[in-house]
Design a protein around this motif. Structure first.
Motif, PDB file in Angstrom:
ATOM      1  N   GLY A 194       4.057   9.375  -4.081  1.00 12.37           N
ATOM      2  CA  GLY A 194       5.386   9.189  -4.659  1.00 12.37           C
ATOM      3  C   GLY A 194       6.423   8.869  -3.610  1.00 12.37           C
ATOM      4  N   TYR A 195       7.589   8.431  -4.106  1.00 12.39           N
ATOM      5  CA  TYR A 195       8.665   8.033  -3.194  1.00 12.39           C
ATOM      6  C   TYR A 195       9.085   9.174  -2.275  1.00 12.39           C
ATOM      7  CZ  TYR A 195       9.292   3.966  -6.306  1.00 12.39           C
ATOM      8  OH  TYR A 195       9.106   2.825  -7.054  1.00 12.39           O
ATOM      9  N   PHE A 196       8.889  10.434  -2.699  1.00 12.99           N
ATOM     10  CA  PHE A 196       9.243  11.576  -1.854  1.00 12.99           C
ATOM     11  C   PHE A 196       8.486  11.509  -0.527  1.00 12.99           C
ATOM     12  CE2 PHE A 196       8.686  16.164  -0.665  1.00 12.99           C
ATOM     13  CZ  PHE A 196      10.011  16.395  -0.341  1.00 12.99           C
ATOM     14  N   PHE A 200       0.842  -1.192   0.000  1.00 16.84           N
ATOM     15  CA  PHE A 200       0.000   0.000   0.000  1.00 16.84           C
ATOM     16  C   PHE A 200       0.876   1.240   0.000  1.00 16.84           C
ATOM     17  CE2 PHE A 200      -2.313  -3.505   1.821  1.00 16.84           C
ATOM     18  CZ  PHE A 200      -3.550  -3.417   1.200  1.00 16.84           C
ATOM     19  N   GLN A 201       0.566   2.170  -0.913  1.00 18.86           N
ATOM     20  CA  GLN A 201       1.336   3.413  -0.968  1.00 18.86           C
ATOM     21  C   GLN A 201       0.456   4.593  -0.572  1.00 18.86           C
ATOM     22  OE1 GLN A 201       2.826   4.757  -4.831  1.00 18.86           O
ATOM     23  NE2 GLN A 201       4.641   5.623  -3.828  1.00 18.86           N
ATOM     24  N   PRO A 202       0.924   5.400   0.405  1.00 16.29           N
ATOM     25  CA  PRO A 202       0.144   6.559   0.847  1.00 16.29           C
ATOM     26  C   PRO A 202      -0.095   7.581  -0.267  1.00 16.29           C
ATOM     27  CG  PRO A 202       1.854   6.049   2.452  1.00 16.29           C
ATOM     28  CD  PRO A 202       2.123   5.207   1.248  1.00 16.29           C
ATOM     29  N   VAL A 216       5.924  11.544  -7.438  1.00 18.24           N
ATOM     30  CA  VAL A 216       6.728  12.680  -6.988  1.00 18.24           C
ATOM     31  C   VAL A 216       7.916  12.138  -6.181  1.00 18.24           C
ATOM     32  CG1 VAL A 216       6.746  14.724  -5.509  1.00 18.24           C
ATOM     33  CG2 VAL A 216       4.781  14.274  -6.995  1.00 18.24           C
ATOM     34  N   GLU A 217       9.123  12.439  -6.657  1.00 20.99           N
ATOM     35  CA  GLU A 217      10.320  11.854  -6.034  1.00 20.99           C
ATOM     36  C   GLU A 217      11.198  12.867  -5.318  1.00 20.99           C
ATOM     37  OE1 GLU A 217      12.541   9.643  -8.963  1.00 20.99           O
ATOM     38  OE2 GLU A 217      11.108   7.982  -8.979  1.00 20.99           O
ATOM     39  N   THR A 218      11.087  14.140  -5.669  1.00 20.54           N
ATOM     40  CA  THR A 218      12.034  15.130  -5.129  1.00 20.54           C
ATOM     41  C   THR A 218      11.304  16.343  -4.549  1.00 20.54           C
ATOM     42  OG1 THR A 218      12.181  16.369  -7.204  1.00 20.54           O
ATOM     43  CG2 THR A 218      13.723  14.514  -6.919  1.00 20.54           C
ATOM     44  N   VAL A 246      -0.302  -4.725  -6.351  1.00 21.21           N
ATOM     45  CA  VAL A 246      -0.089  -6.171  -6.234  1.00 21.21           C
ATOM     46  C   VAL A 246       1.394  -6.530  -6.316  1.00 21.21           C
ATOM     47  CG1 VAL A 246      -0.354  -6.689  -8.721  1.00 21.21           C
ATOM     48  CG2 VAL A 246      -0.975  -8.419  -7.011  1.00 21.21           C
ATOM     49  N   ARG A 247       1.802  -7.514  -5.566  1.00 18.04           N
ATOM     50  CA  ARG A 247       3.127  -8.124  -5.625  1.00 18.04           C
ATOM     51  C   ARG A 247       2.982  -9.638  -5.627  1.00 18.04           C
ATOM     52  NH1 ARG A 247       3.744  -3.639  -6.423  1.00 18.04           N
ATOM     53  NH2 ARG A 247       5.188  -2.096  -5.581  1.00 18.04           N
ATOM     54  N   TRP A 248       4.013 -10.274  -6.164  1.00 22.85           N
ATOM     55  CA  TRP A 248       4.047 -11.739  -6.176  1.00 22.85           C
ATOM     56  C   TRP A 248       5.048 -12.187  -5.129  1.00 22.85           C
ATOM     57  CZ3 TRP A 248       1.077 -14.911  -9.223  1.00 22.85           C
ATOM     58  CH2 TRP A 248       1.394 -16.271  -9.195  1.00 22.85           C
TER      59      TRP A 248
HETATM   60  P1  C2E Z   1       0.204   2.467 -11.442  1.00 24.58           P
HETATM   61  O1  C2E Z   1      -1.220   2.131 -11.170  1.00 24.58           O
HETATM   62  O2  C2E Z   1       0.485   3.695 -12.213  1.00 24.58           O
HETATM   63  O3  C2E Z   1       0.897   2.486 -10.013  1.00 24.58           O
HETATM   64  C1  C2E Z   1       1.950   3.360  -9.661  1.00 24.58           C
HETATM   65  C2  C2E Z   1       3.296   2.713  -9.864  1.00 24.58           C
HETATM   66  O4  C2E Z   1       4.317   3.691  -9.704  1.00 24.58           O
HETATM   67  C3  C2E Z   1       3.600   1.616  -8.843  1.00 24.58           C
HETATM   68  O5  C2E Z   1       4.445   0.659  -9.475  1.00 24.58           O
HETATM   69  C4  C2E Z   1       4.378   2.389  -7.787  1.00 24.58           C
HETATM   70  O6  C2E Z   1       5.200   1.559  -6.972  1.00 24.58           O
HETATM   71  C5  C2E Z   1       5.201   3.298  -8.659  1.00 24.58           C
HETATM   72  N1  C2E Z   1       5.622   4.520  -7.972  1.00 24.58           N
HETATM   73  C6  C2E Z   1       5.031   5.172  -6.940  1.00 24.58           C
HETATM   74  N2  C2E Z   1       5.706   6.274  -6.590  1.00 24.58           N
HETATM   75  C7  C2E Z   1       6.773   6.343  -7.434  1.00 24.58           C
HETATM   76  C8  C2E Z   1       7.860   7.292  -7.563  1.00 24.58           C
HETATM   77  O7  C2E Z   1       7.981   8.293  -6.833  1.00 24.58           O
HETATM   78  N3  C2E Z   1       8.754   7.040  -8.551  1.00 24.58           N
HETATM   79  C9  C2E Z   1       8.657   5.946  -9.378  1.00 24.58           C
HETATM   80  N4  C2E Z   1       9.593   5.790 -10.311  1.00 24.58           N
HETATM   81  N5  C2E Z   1       7.647   5.050  -9.285  1.00 24.58           N
HETATM   82  C10 C2E Z   1       6.719   5.251  -8.312  1.00 24.58           C
HETATM   83  P2  C2E Z   1       4.161  -0.911  -9.357  1.00 24.58           P
HETATM   84  O8  C2E Z   1       3.678  -1.250  -7.994  1.00 24.58           O
HETATM   85  O9  C2E Z   1       5.336  -1.631  -9.902  1.00 24.58           O
HETATM   86  O10 C2E Z   1       2.914  -1.118 -10.332  1.00 24.58           O
HETATM   87  C11 C2E Z   1       3.046  -0.958 -11.724  1.00 24.58           C
HETATM   88  C12 C2E Z   1       1.711  -1.001 -12.403  1.00 24.58           C
HETATM   89  O11 C2E Z   1       1.124  -2.294 -12.315  1.00 24.58           O
HETATM   90  C13 C2E Z   1       0.673  -0.066 -11.794  1.00 24.58           C
HETATM   91  O12 C2E Z   1       0.915   1.252 -12.232  1.00 24.58           O
HETATM   92  C14 C2E Z   1      -0.598  -0.665 -12.330  1.00 24.58           C
HETATM   93  O13 C2E Z   1      -0.836  -0.254 -13.656  1.00 24.58           O
HETATM   94  C15 C2E Z   1      -0.282  -2.147 -12.319  1.00 24.58           C
HETATM   95  N6  C2E Z   1      -0.848  -2.761 -11.111  1.00 24.58           N
HETATM   96  C16 C2E Z   1      -0.353  -2.799  -9.850  1.00 24.58           C
HETATM   97  N7  C2E Z   1      -1.196  -3.475  -9.017  1.00 24.58           N
HETATM   98  C17 C2E Z   1      -2.249  -3.865  -9.781  1.00 24.58           C
HETATM   99  C18 C2E Z   1      -3.459  -4.603  -9.516  1.00 24.58           C
HETATM  100  O14 C2E Z   1      -3.768  -5.034  -8.388  1.00 24.58           O
HETATM  101  N8  C2E Z   1      -4.308  -4.819 -10.576  1.00 24.58           N
HETATM  102  C19 C2E Z   1      -4.020  -4.346 -11.838  1.00 24.58           C
HETATM  103  N9  C2E Z   1      -4.907  -4.610 -12.822  1.00 24.58           N
HETATM  104  N10 C2E Z   1      -2.914  -3.641 -12.118  1.00 24.58           N
HETATM  105  C20 C2E Z   1      -2.033  -3.401 -11.093  1.00 24.58           C
END
Ligand code: C2E
Ligand code: CA
Ligand code: CA
Ligand code: CA
Length: 277
Positions: free
Chosen positions: A256-258, A43-45, A237-239, A61-63
């Motif tokens: 975002g990671y910030f 979960f991300q805030p 948002v990272e910075t 989601v994660r595996w």
């Molecule tokens: P998304 O929905 O655009 O989710 C945001 C992604 O950006 C997440 O990657 C998150 O970890 C990442 N993120 C958050 N803050 C930052 C930041 O400051 N910098 C950077 N570089 N990245 C940041 P994640 O968790 O790897 O998920 C990737 C994509 O996978 C998601 O993009 C979404 O499209 C899909 N996804 C994730 N969980 C689910 C799910 O339960 N169901 C479905 N259908 N798709 C999912």
């Protein structure tokens, strides 16, 4: 043979694996894992600007591999989606997310929980009752739910997703248009679906401080969202520099990671307490 994909968006700390290339999970692994508890959810805030209060979380989601490693969605979502397994994955993620939400409520944290849906997966009307009933069984009101909707390819037949989303909206769930500005038909989607939230993709946030075109896209997305009375979330948002720019442009919510990386459900409460919520 195993397909190599670039691990460019997942943080090495979260996955426990090295940055670089990763192997796409095989269909066998995915089929078995879906039946054997390999689905985990972080979960991300999402916080309000400028006061950084917790507004909600996005479920990601994660595996969880047998050896305990965490594998990012990019390594298995394509396999899940191409083999008709997305409904099963979505159901598990949703159940885990509302259970987590119910746990936080017990601890006095009553926040919104957003879950990701691809438009392609919104194809069965019984999804509406499944989502509402599952949430209610855990004591979570529909108005605490947000569906984050992405469209990965242009769809010809959109009546069913449109009707499902509208029914959920009527029951009180929020609807976010995800990755705004990157999809082929974002504008069309905005017109036909009763969205409540617009999520601006990280590409525009990251480019904005230095790139005039990214900045222009960012500003017009914000103006459009305001005209349409949608709440605006800036993703990725990272910075401090990005935060300051986002704040100056009047964006209401930042993720975002910030602020924080995605984390397990049991770490969120401690994070919220440390954050003053
Ligand atoms: P998304 O929905 O655009 O989710 C945001 C992604 O950006 C997440 O990657 C998150 O970890 C990442 N993120 C958050 N803050 C930052 C930041 O400051 N910098 C950077 N570089 N990245 C940041 P994640 O968790 O790897 O998920 C990737 C994509 O996978 C998601 O993009 C979404 O499209 C899909 N996804 C994730 N969980 C689910 C799910 O339960 N169901 C479905 N259908 N798709 C999912
Ligand atoms: Ca999302
Ligand atoms: Ca997004
Ligand atoms: Ca995205």
């Amino acid at each position: 043979e195993p397909l190599k994909v670039l691990l460019d968006r997942f943080d090495a700390q979260q996955s426990g694996s090295r940055r670089g290339s990763i192997t796409l999970l095989t269909l066998d692994t995915v089929r078995n894992g879906l039946q054997n508890g390999c689905i985990d959810v972080f979960f991300q805030p999402k916080v309000t600007v400028p006061d950084r209060r917790l507004a909600g979380v996005e479920a990601l989601v994660r595996w969880r591999a047998e050896d305990g490693r965490l594998i990012p969605p990019i390594a298995f979502l394509p396999v899940v989606e191409e083999n008709g397994l997305i409904d099963e994955l979505t159901a598990q993620v949703f159940q885990i997310a509302v259970s987590a939400a119910a746990g936080w409520v017990k601890d006095g944290l009553n926040i919104k929980v957003a879950v990701n849906f691809s438009v392609e997966s919104l194809n069965r009307f019984d999804l509406v009752d499944f989502l509402i009933d599952t949430a209610r069984e855990k004591g979570i009101d529909p108005d605490k739910l947000i569906l984050e909707v992405t469209e990965s390819r242009i769809m010809e037949e959109v009546t069913t997703p449109l009707e499902i989303l509208t029914r959920l909206r009527i029951k009180g769930a929020g609807l976010a248009i995800d990755d705004f500005g990157t999809g082929a038909s974002s504008m069309q989607q905005l017109k036909r679906i009763p969205f409540t939230e617009l999520k601006i993709d990280r590409a525009f946030v990251a480019g904005a401080p230095t790139d005039d075109e990214a900045r222009a896209m960012l500003e017009s997305s914000i103006a459009l969202a305001k005209k349409l009375d949608l709440s605006i979330v800036a993703e990725g948002v990272e910075t401090q520099e990005e935060w300051d720019l986002i704040e100056s442009l009047g964006v209401e919510i930042v993720q975002g990671y910030f602020i924080a990386k995605p984390m397990p459900a049991d770490e969120l409460l401690a994070w919220a307490r440390a954050n003053g919520d």
